[in-house]
Design a protein around this motif. Structure first.
Motif, PDB file in Angstrom:
ATOM      1  N   THR A   1       0.804  -1.209   0.000  1.00 27.86           N
ATOM      2  CA  THR A   1       0.000   0.000   0.000  1.00 27.86           C
ATOM      3  C   THR A   1       0.838   1.260   0.000  1.00 27.86           C
ATOM      4  O   THR A   1       0.324   2.330  -0.228  1.00 27.86           O
ATOM      5  CB  THR A   1      -0.940   0.027   1.221  1.00 27.86           C
ATOM      6  N   THR A   2       2.118   1.139   0.262  1.00 26.87           N
ATOM      7  CA  THR A   2       2.974   2.321   0.286  1.00 26.87           C
ATOM      8  C   THR A   2       4.356   1.983  -0.262  1.00 26.87           C
ATOM      9  O   THR A   2       4.805   0.845  -0.159  1.00 26.87           O
ATOM     10  CB  THR A   2       3.099   2.895   1.713  1.00 26.87           C
TER      11      THR A   2
ATOM     12  N   LYS B   1       7.275  10.767  -1.688  1.00 26.44           N
ATOM     13  CA  LYS B   1       8.111  11.743  -2.402  1.00 26.44           C
ATOM     14  C   LYS B   1       9.585  11.419  -2.208  1.00 26.44           C
ATOM     15  O   LYS B   1       9.973  10.737  -1.265  1.00 26.44           O
ATOM     16  CB  LYS B   1       7.823  13.152  -1.890  1.00 26.44           C
ATOM     17  N   PHE B   2      10.386  11.941  -3.134  1.00 24.26           N
ATOM     18  CA  PHE B   2      11.829  11.822  -3.014  1.00 24.26           C
ATOM     19  C   PHE B   2      12.468  13.065  -3.599  1.00 24.26           C
ATOM     20  O   PHE B   2      11.869  13.760  -4.420  1.00 24.26           O
ATOM     21  CB  PHE B   2      12.359  10.556  -3.704  1.00 24.26           C
TER      22      PHE B   2
ATOM     23  N   ALA C   1       9.917  18.569 -10.048  1.00 24.27           N
ATOM     24  CA  ALA C   1       9.238  17.757 -11.055  1.00 24.27           C
ATOM     25  C   ALA C   1       8.364  16.752 -10.331  1.00 24.27           C
ATOM     26  O   ALA C   1       8.685  16.293  -9.245  1.00 24.27           O
ATOM     27  CB  ALA C   1      10.255  17.047 -11.939  1.00 24.27           C
ATOM     28  N   SER C   2       7.269  16.437 -10.949  1.00 22.56           N
ATOM     29  CA  SER C   2       6.361  15.440 -10.396  1.00 22.56           C
ATOM     30  C   SER C   2       6.310  14.270 -11.363  1.00 22.56           C
ATOM     31  O   SER C   2       6.237  14.466 -12.574  1.00 22.56           O
ATOM     32  CB  SER C   2       4.968  16.053 -10.230  1.00 22.56           C
ATOM     33  N   VAL C   3       6.368  13.089 -10.812  1.00 19.14           N
ATOM     34  CA  VAL C   3       6.348  11.894 -11.654  1.00 19.14           C
ATOM     35  C   VAL C   3       5.448  10.852 -11.012  1.00 19.14           C
ATOM     36  O   VAL C   3       5.380  10.746  -9.794  1.00 19.14           O
ATOM     37  CB  VAL C   3       7.770  11.329 -11.868  1.00 19.14           C
TER      38      VAL C   3
ATOM     39  N   LEU D   1      13.561   2.232  -2.403  1.00 23.37           N
ATOM     40  CA  LEU D   1      14.540   3.056  -3.099  1.00 23.37           C
ATOM     41  C   LEU D   1      14.082   3.314  -4.522  1.00 23.37           C
ATOM     42  O   LEU D   1      13.507   2.447  -5.172  1.00 23.37           O
ATOM     43  CB  LEU D   1      15.904   2.374  -3.113  1.00 23.37           C
ATOM     44  N   VAL D   2      14.360   4.518  -4.997  1.00 17.61           N
ATOM     45  CA  VAL D   2      14.095   4.874  -6.383  1.00 17.61           C
ATOM     46  C   VAL D   2      15.433   5.281  -7.003  1.00 17.61           C
ATOM     47  O   VAL D   2      16.269   5.906  -6.349  1.00 17.61           O
ATOM     48  CB  VAL D   2      13.036   6.001  -6.500  1.00 17.61           C
TER      49      VAL D   2
END
Length: 77
Positions: A2-3, A29-30, A66-68, A8-9
């Motif tokens: 769920t989260t 967010k990151f 930036a939003s992704v 890691l991204v």
């Protein structure tokens, strides 16, 4: 799942090939500071289902934030 908090991204620049890895926070967010203008491939690093999520982000010289949206889904078993 769920989260993605704590996952890691990774962002990899298409021009320089440099990979930057950060943790996703509890809000999903990151932050990766000091990115140069480039197109980046973003991926969630998941050892169970590697390579199943990705998105492309375009960073321009004037980009401040930036939003992704990364669509994350594991195959059904």
């Amino acid at each position: 799942m769920t989260t993605l908090a704590g996952r890691l991204v990774a962002l990899r620049g298409t021009s320089d090939g440099v990979r930057r890895v950060v943790e996703i926070d509890s809000n999903g967010k990151f932050t990766i500071p000091n990115l140069i203008a480039d197109t980046y491939e973003a991926s969630i690093l998941d050892t169970e289902f590697p390579g199943l999520s990705s998105a492309t982000i375009q960073i321009n010289p004037s980009t401040k934030t930036a939003s992704v949206t990364i669509v994350y889904g594991a195959p059904s078993r």
